[in-house]
Design a protein around this motif. Structure first.
Motif, PDB file in Angstrom:
ATOM      1  N   MET A  94     -31.016   7.600 -37.718  1.00  0.00           N
ATOM      2  CA  MET A  94     -30.749   7.565 -36.213  1.00  0.00           C
ATOM      3  C   MET A  94     -31.773   6.891 -35.345  1.00  0.00           C
ATOM      4  O   MET A  94     -31.679   6.328 -34.357  1.00  0.00           O
ATOM      5  N   ALA A  95     -32.933   7.010 -35.936  1.00  0.00           N
ATOM      6  CA  ALA A  95     -34.481   6.477 -35.325  1.00  0.00           C
ATOM      7  C   ALA A  95     -34.280   5.110 -35.534  1.00  0.00           C
ATOM      8  O   ALA A  95     -34.729   4.303 -34.299  1.00  0.00           O
ATOM      9  N   ALA A  96     -33.737   4.642 -36.860  1.00  0.00           N
ATOM     10  CA  ALA A  96     -33.985   3.078 -36.910  1.00  0.00           C
ATOM     11  C   ALA A  96     -32.709   2.446 -36.226  1.00  0.00           C
ATOM     12  O   ALA A  96     -33.037   1.549 -35.545  1.00  0.00           O
ATOM     13  N   ALA A  97     -31.652   3.194 -35.941  1.00  0.00           N
ATOM     14  CA  ALA A  97     -30.608   2.525 -34.890  1.00  0.00           C
ATOM     15  C   ALA A  97     -31.105   2.613 -33.262  1.00  0.00           C
ATOM     16  O   ALA A  97     -30.825   1.652 -32.806  1.00  0.00           O
ATOM     17  N   PHE A  98     -32.070   3.735 -33.124  1.00  0.00           N
ATOM     18  CA  PHE A  98     -32.470   3.641 -31.679  1.00  0.00           C
ATOM     19  C   PHE A  98     -33.471   2.485 -31.599  1.00  0.00           C
ATOM     20  O   PHE A  98     -33.320   1.640 -30.553  1.00  0.00           O
TER      21      PHE A  98
END
Length: 141
Positions: A94-98
């Motif tokens: 999720m952090a990478a997608a953000f």
């Protein structure tokens, strides 16, 4: 019978502790991604953008933990370990997608999230979080 109930309650407590800890890590990650303090933005300023992003994060983590518990087939150690590891993996994804979404879109996503006016970009970001959680959950089973 009573021993089984007590054991089941303790196992449930352990899963709950892992789930809450992962949601706490998710909260911290969202707090890092947004300028200012997340608790001030949501509870004092009633910022809907920040609340929506945090909500999507919490729901995604919960979905991942539930999938890990179900996939464990009543093996507590496998379930607890899976919930922890898949939960952390989900938060990383999720952090990478953000970050990728932030790079691919105009402006700074963190700044948009703290804008007091609702912004459609926050809905997109929330959908990305929910989709990432669903993907991880599906991969578990």
């Amino acid at each position: 019978m009573l021993q089984t109930l007590v054991l089941d309650l303790l196992l449930t407590l352990a899963y709950g502790v892992v789930g809450i800890a992962l949601m706490g890590v998710g909260y911290s990650l969202v707090d890092l991604a947004t300028p200012g303090r997340l608790n001030q933005l949501i509870w004092n300023e009633r910022n809907r953008n920040a609340a929506l992003l945090l909500t999507s994060n919490v729901l995604s983590v919960g979905t991942i933990v539930v999938a890990a518990i179900i996939a464990s087939e009543d093996n507590f150690l496998v379930g607890l370990t899976g919930a922890t590891l898949y939960g952390f993996l989900g938060l990383v994804i999720m952090a990478a997608a953000f970050l990728l979404l932030d790079l691919a879109t105009p402006g700074r996503l963190g700044e948009i999230l703290v804008d007091p006016e609702p912004h459609p970009a926050v809905w997109v970001t929330a959908a990305v979080h929910l989709a990432a959680g669903a993907i991880i959950a599906a991969a578990i089973s």
